[in-house]
Design an enzyme around this catalytic site. Structure first.
Site, PDB file in Angstrom:
ATOM      1  N   CYS A   1     -19.734 -31.975 -59.319  1.00 43.17           N
ATOM      2  CA  CYS A   1     -18.328 -32.253 -59.587  1.00 43.17           C
ATOM      3  C   CYS A   1     -18.040 -31.788 -61.013  1.00 43.17           C
ATOM      4  O   CYS A   1     -18.778 -30.966 -61.566  1.00 43.17           O
ATOM      5  CB  CYS A   1     -18.028 -33.734 -59.398  1.00 43.17           C
ATOM      6  SG  CYS A   1     -18.939 -34.816 -60.529  1.00 43.17           S
ATOM      7  N   ALA A   2     -17.001 -32.295 -61.619  1.00 41.31           N
ATOM      8  CA  ALA A   2     -16.643 -31.839 -62.965  1.00 41.31           C
ATOM      9  C   ALA A   2     -17.600 -32.372 -64.023  1.00 41.31           C
ATOM     10  O   ALA A   2     -18.062 -31.635 -64.892  1.00 41.31           O
ATOM     11  CB  ALA A   2     -15.214 -32.244 -63.302  1.00 41.31           C
TER      12      ALA A   2
END
Length: 378
Positions: A77-78
């Site tokens: 994810c980020a």
């Protein structure tokens, strides 16, 4: 099996090693689709799918038919939080080897992998530091226990660690130009260790700090090795190249393996097209064909050698790189002014930071650099 034992973390260093080794890698990216389409993990044997985290909170049904049973699953994810949640859900669904990529795409963006390029005739070595998550390339030249670093990334710790582990002394930091796609670590590192920081003066008219000018024809001695300075404008008005040990041509953002530099990141595309053409079709043309080109960026995994390095002989580029084979000047001008990707994220702020005009905190710097480099003509 509980979720605490079912999922594992993998750091970006381990993941990079696997990708460069050619391992089969399956990645589930749970960022928003727009962010994924803009910038993602790539590799020769990387298979990656995207399904946003919010589509998976209640159920894994949207991706169950795409998850492999016979190989590890890596979730990203980020920043590393959402990937842990999704990885746990996958493990609970009966998958044994599920990994959350620690630190997410932020960590991926910041990792530097040092790769030996070759030995130097005067004794010493040249290394390429590959920033695989952003396509940035920096260089470390060491000879007789002295070191020069070219186009250093913002993350200076990997260079410091290398210098310390090999009992070397850092004497010179050089930037080929004032960067617009990433924050330079050159001046910071030079100030920290008392080394000399070099910058092309034509790119430095607005900088707020002192520096040593890189002038055409200068020679910088590192141990027993010479770095020759060649003025090569076009990407910026001050763009400068270096010939190291009469073997390697460091081209900055002027010439890449599969493309050429864009002339528009300071809003001067029309003014700098002629400079770019003269550098590529005249200045470089006069150099030896067997020089190994080492650029400051690469655009895709196809430009990498088997060991993960990025390089090619100059003569071969004149045969194979389309940007070096546009005979008509008007067609060249059209190519480099119209076939341009979007400008890098926060490029104006990055330029101002590299000038010393602003000093954002670390998290702001990270946000400024998020995304791919976009220094090449398509």
């Amino acid at each position: 099996m509980t979720t605490t034992t079912a999922i594992k973390g993998i750091n970006v260093k381990e993941l990079t090693k696997k990708i460069l080794n050619g391992d089969q890698i399956f990645i589930l990216d749970v960022r928003n689709t727009g962010d994924f389409d803009d910038w993602k993990i790539e590799g020769e044997n990387v298979h990656i799918i995207n399904k946003p985290y919010f589509d998976l909170i209640d159920s894994l049904d949207p991706i169950m038919d795409q998850l492999p049973k016979d190989q590890p699953i890596y979730v990203i994810c980020a920043k590393g939080g959402s990937s842990e949640f999704v990885a746990e859900q996958i493990a609970e669904a009966g998958y044994d080897h599920v990994y959350s990529i620690e630190g997410g795409m932020k960590a991926w963006s910041e990792y530097l992998e040092p790769i030996k390029i070759g030995d130097l005739t005067g004794g010493g070595t040249i290394y390429q530091f590959v920033r695989i998550g952003k396509g940035c390339l920096s260089y470390l030249v060491e000879s007789n226990a002295e070191v020069a670093i070219i186009d250093a990334a913002r993350m200076i710790e990997p260079y410091e660690q290398f210098v310390s582990e090999h009992n070397l002394k850092l004497t010179h930091l050089l930037d080929t130009h004032l960067h617009a796609d990433h924050i330079s670590g050159g001046r910071t590192l030079a100030e920290k260790v008392g080394a000399e920081y070099h910058l092309p003066p034509k790119d430095a008219e607005e900088v707020t700090y002192s520096y040593t000018k890189l002038e055409d024809g200068n020679e910088i001695k590192v141990g027993k090795v010479l770095i020759k300075v060649i003025y090569s404008p076009g990407h910026t008005i001050g763009s400068t190249s270096f010939i190291v040990d009469d073997q390697y041509l460091l081209t900055g953002d002027i010439l890449f393996i599969d493309s050429i530099g864009r002339p528009d990141l300071a809003g001067k595309a029309e003014d700098w097209v002629a400079d770019l053409r003269q550098t590529l079709y005249d200045r470089y043309k006069q150099l030896a064909d067997n020089l190994i080109v080492l650029p400051a960026h690469y655009m895709g995994i196809n430009e990498m050698n088997k060991d993960g390095s990025v390089s090619e002989e100059l003569g071969n580029l004149y045969k194979e790189n389309h940007g070096l084979n546009i005979n008509d000047e008007n067609e060249f001008r059209k190519t480099v002014s119209e076939n341009l990707p979007p400008q890098p994220n926060a490029y104006q702020e990055i330029r101002e930071m590299n000038m010393g005009k602003i000093n954002p905190d670390l998290e702001e710097q990270r946000e400024m650099e998020i995304g791919p480099n976009r220094c090449a003509v398509r």
